[in-house]
Enzyme design. Structure first.
Site, PDB file in Angstrom:
ATOM      1  N   LYS A  20       0.910  -1.214  -0.082  1.00  0.00           N
ATOM      2  CA  LYS A  20       0.002  -0.067   0.003  1.00  0.00           C
ATOM      3  C   LYS A  20       0.966   1.240  -0.005  1.00  0.00           C
ATOM      4  O   LYS A  20       1.882   1.227   0.367  1.00  0.00           O
ATOM      5  CB  LYS A  20      -0.846  -0.050   1.346  1.00  0.00           C
ATOM      6  N   ARG A  79     -10.522 -11.403   1.718  1.00  0.00           N
ATOM      7  CA  ARG A  79     -11.494 -12.261   1.074  1.00  0.00           C
ATOM      8  C   ARG A  79     -11.071 -13.659   1.277  1.00  0.00           C
ATOM      9  O   ARG A  79     -11.481 -14.713   1.337  1.00  0.00           O
ATOM     10  CB  ARG A  79     -12.027 -11.980  -0.145  1.00  0.00           C
TER      11      ARG A  79
HETATM   12  N1  BES Z   1      -8.115  -3.260   4.021  1.00  0.00           N
HETATM   13  C1  BES Z   1      -8.353  -3.094   2.773  1.00  0.00           C
HETATM   14  C2  BES Z   1      -9.657  -2.141   2.424  1.00  0.00           C
HETATM   15  C3  BES Z   1      -9.490  -1.060   3.141  1.00  0.00           C
HETATM   16  C4  BES Z   1      -9.112   0.109   2.430  1.00  0.00           C
HETATM   17  C5  BES Z   1     -10.231  -0.840   4.243  1.00  0.00           C
HETATM   18  C6  BES Z   1      -9.423   1.442   3.135  1.00  0.00           C
HETATM   19  C7  BES Z   1     -10.383   0.340   4.895  1.00  0.00           C
HETATM   20  C8  BES Z   1      -9.878   1.708   4.462  1.00  0.00           C
HETATM   21  C9  BES Z   1      -8.328  -4.265   1.828  1.00  0.00           C
HETATM   22  O1  BES Z   1      -7.546  -5.299   2.337  1.00  0.00           O
HETATM   23  C10 BES Z   1      -7.877  -3.877   0.460  1.00  0.00           C
HETATM   24  O2  BES Z   1      -6.603  -3.594   0.553  1.00  0.00           O
HETATM   25  N2  BES Z   1      -8.580  -4.045  -0.678  1.00  0.00           N
HETATM   26  C11 BES Z   1      -8.165  -3.638  -1.808  1.00  0.00           C
HETATM   27  C12 BES Z   1      -8.827  -4.770  -2.885  1.00  0.00           C
HETATM   28  C13 BES Z   1      -8.094  -4.663  -4.357  1.00  0.00           C
HETATM   29  C14 BES Z   1      -6.635  -4.967  -4.288  1.00  0.00           C
HETATM   30  C15 BES Z   1      -8.819  -5.443  -5.200  1.00  0.00           C
HETATM   31  C16 BES Z   1      -8.570  -2.159  -2.193  1.00  0.00           C
HETATM   32  O3  BES Z   1      -9.674  -1.932  -1.750  1.00  0.00           O
HETATM   33  O4  BES Z   1      -7.936  -1.447  -2.764  1.00  0.00           O
HETATM   34 ZN    ZN Z   2      -5.696  -5.207   1.720  1.00  0.00          ZN
END
Ligand code: BES
Ligand code: ZN
Ligand code: ZN
Length: 473
Positions: free
Chosen positions: A252, A326
């Site tokens: 991230k 997931r």
């Molecule tokens: N934990 C994150 C989602 C999230 C983002 C929760 C901001 C709370 C605040 C999740 O694990 C994630 O990173 N999801 C990705 C999925 C993508 C790679 C398909 C996302 O939302 O960018």
């Molecule tokens: Zn994530």
């Protein structure tokens, strides 16, 4: 003005009346006006709390007003509070629900997280000292019953907030499990089951283990079995428990990455709900399922392009290691459905896309069971936790096609991110009636207002408790 207020007004020579006439007291949402009484009076101060228009008074409006009042009362150093409910504007409300909403508002609004402050100057409002002034005994009885329930709900929300606000160096999966053992050690009808890495390996939970392999911390699936009911199959509550989400190798960006200490908010909500069920002595069987792990970027972390095999035998190509929630939920869902869950609700800070669609105003709800979805939507009218349905079209499964494996863990292009994530989860619930709440959008509060306190929000707790209370077989 009610009789109670008039009596106060007389003690201070009609000040309340004057303040209202001169437009100082407006009753506008969020406005608090405090007036101090002469020192010889047994009542020290009167707080007039604005709640907004009273024409179509809602429980949520009052819950929010109570939240503001709680902080104001703390400033006033109030240790005993009488809430005047004799005004005719309350007449149309159900007093049990009213007492609950107010107690929830007071309890949530008085929250602050100071575990890491050497000096804490915030003053706690003690909830135990709230008394309601009502017109009839029947109202008083109802409101007091509501107060009891509302306090339990607020405590649960604050429990979830504490867990989510605790930094990830302290709230490791191991610590999460330790806290569960501590909280539930003497709880009636509760058994704790812990699946560690070795056990997960035996169970062939490859999706869960793939995420966990990048972390030096232990990883667990924690199960809280609450047997308050007859011999019915349990309702399962499954919460995402990523104690920190770096994104893994698909790292991230640095900006606000620290917020990802709250990526276990789904698990926190389940934990807190289980606590409330014990306190409320709910006569149902409910199992809380919390897959707990970090998602780290390390030499042992899984890579994009890796293929893992989930417990149900499906092979999954890892397109992006940041779509980890997931993966851990997949095996948790398979496990609990195979154990015979009667219905499944999962709760997860799953997708950033959820915030793109809904801002900070609602959680997304999706699922394979229209009745359950309708029940959740209906209860959200009372709880004030908004739930907005997004589609789970069959076509979304095609978005998750993989060249190599049975399914991809996410899309490359991010289209319909919240729906495709739910579509992925759906592949692991079999025929069980299932609802998924994506609470990423309401994970935290940007600022303090109403009963929301800046920081992690303890979201989902009220929806879950309410669902368990209302749900029929
Ligand atoms: N934990 C994150 C989602 C999230 C983002 C929760 C901001 C709370 C605040 C999740 O694990 C994630 O990173 N999801 C990705 C999925 C993508 C790679 C398909 C996302 O939302 O960018
Ligand atoms: Zn994530
Ligand atoms: Zn995550």
């Amino acid at each position: 003005m009610t009789a109670l207020m008039s009596a106060m007004d007389r003690k201070i020579g009609g000040q309340l009346t004057r303040l209202r006439r001169s437009g100082v007291i407006t009753g506008k949402r969020g406005q608090s006006v405090s007036v101090f009484l002469p020192s010889k009076s047994s009542v020290k101060s009167v707080l007039v709390q604005g709640a907004g228009p009273s024409r179509k008074l809602t429980y949520e409006q009052l819950r929010r007003a109570a939240g503001v009042a709680a902080r104001e009362l703390a400033v006033l150093r109030a240790d005993a509070v009488t809430v005047d409910l004799t005004d005719p504007m309350f007449r149309k409300l159900d007093f049990a629900l009213l007492g609950r909403a107010l107690a929830e508002g007071f309890g949530m609004g008085a929250y602050h997280f100071a575990a890491y402050k050497s000096e804490d100057d915030a003053r706690d409002l003690k909830l135990g000292t709230i008394v309601f002034g009502c017109s009839t005994q029947a109202q008083a009885d109802a409101v007091n019953e509501g107060l009891r329930v509302g306090q339990i709900v607020a405590t649960a929300v604050n429990t979830a907030r504490d867990l989510s606000n605790t930094p990830a160096n302290d709230l490791t999966p191991e610590e999460f499990v330790a806290r569960a053992k501590e909280v539930f050690k003497s709880a009636k009808n509760m058994t704790i089951e812990v699946i560690d890495r070795a056990k997960a390996k035996k169970l062939k939970m490859g999706a869960f283990l793939g995420v966990a392999q990048g972390s030096d911390s232990e990883a667990y699936i924690l199960l809280l079995h609450y047997a308050g009911g007859a011999k019915e199959k349990p309702l399962a509550l499954v919460g995402k428990g990523v104690t920190f989400d770096t994104g893994g190798i698909s790292l991230k960006p640095a900006k606000r990455m620290g917020d990802m200490k709250g990526d276990m908010s789904g698990a926190a909500a389940v934990f807190a709900t289980m606590r409330a069920l014990v306190d409320l002595k709910v006569k149902k069987n409910v199992v809380g399922v919390m897959p707990l792990t970090e998602n780290m970027a390390s030499a042992t972390a899984q890579r994009p392009g890796d293929v893992v095999t989930a417990m149900n035998g499906k092979t999954i190509e890892i397109i992006n290691t940041d779509a980890e929630g997931r993966l851990i939920l997949a095996d948790a869902l398979t496990y609990i459905v195979r154990q015979g869950a009667r219905k499944v609700v999962d709760l997860a800070t799953l997708t950033g896309a959820c915030t793109v669609v809904l801002g900070d105003e609602a959680a997304a709800i999706l699922g394979n069971d229209d009745r359950m979805i309708a029940e959740f939507k209906a209860l959200s009218d009372y709880t004030g936790e908004r739930l907005w349905q997004l589609p789970l079209y069959p076509e979304f499964l095609e978005y998750l096609k993989s060249d190599t494996a049975d399914i991809a863990n996410c899309t490359e292009n991010g289209k319909a991110g919240t729906s495709t994530a739910a579509k992925f989860l759906e592949q692991f619930v079999g025929d069980a009636p299932w609802v998924h709440l994506d609470i990423a959008s309401i994970m935290d509060a940007e600022r303090t207002s109403g009963y929301q306190i800046k920081g992690m929000a303890g979201s989902g707790v009220r929806s879950l408790i309410e669902y368990v209370l209302r749900e029929k077989g």
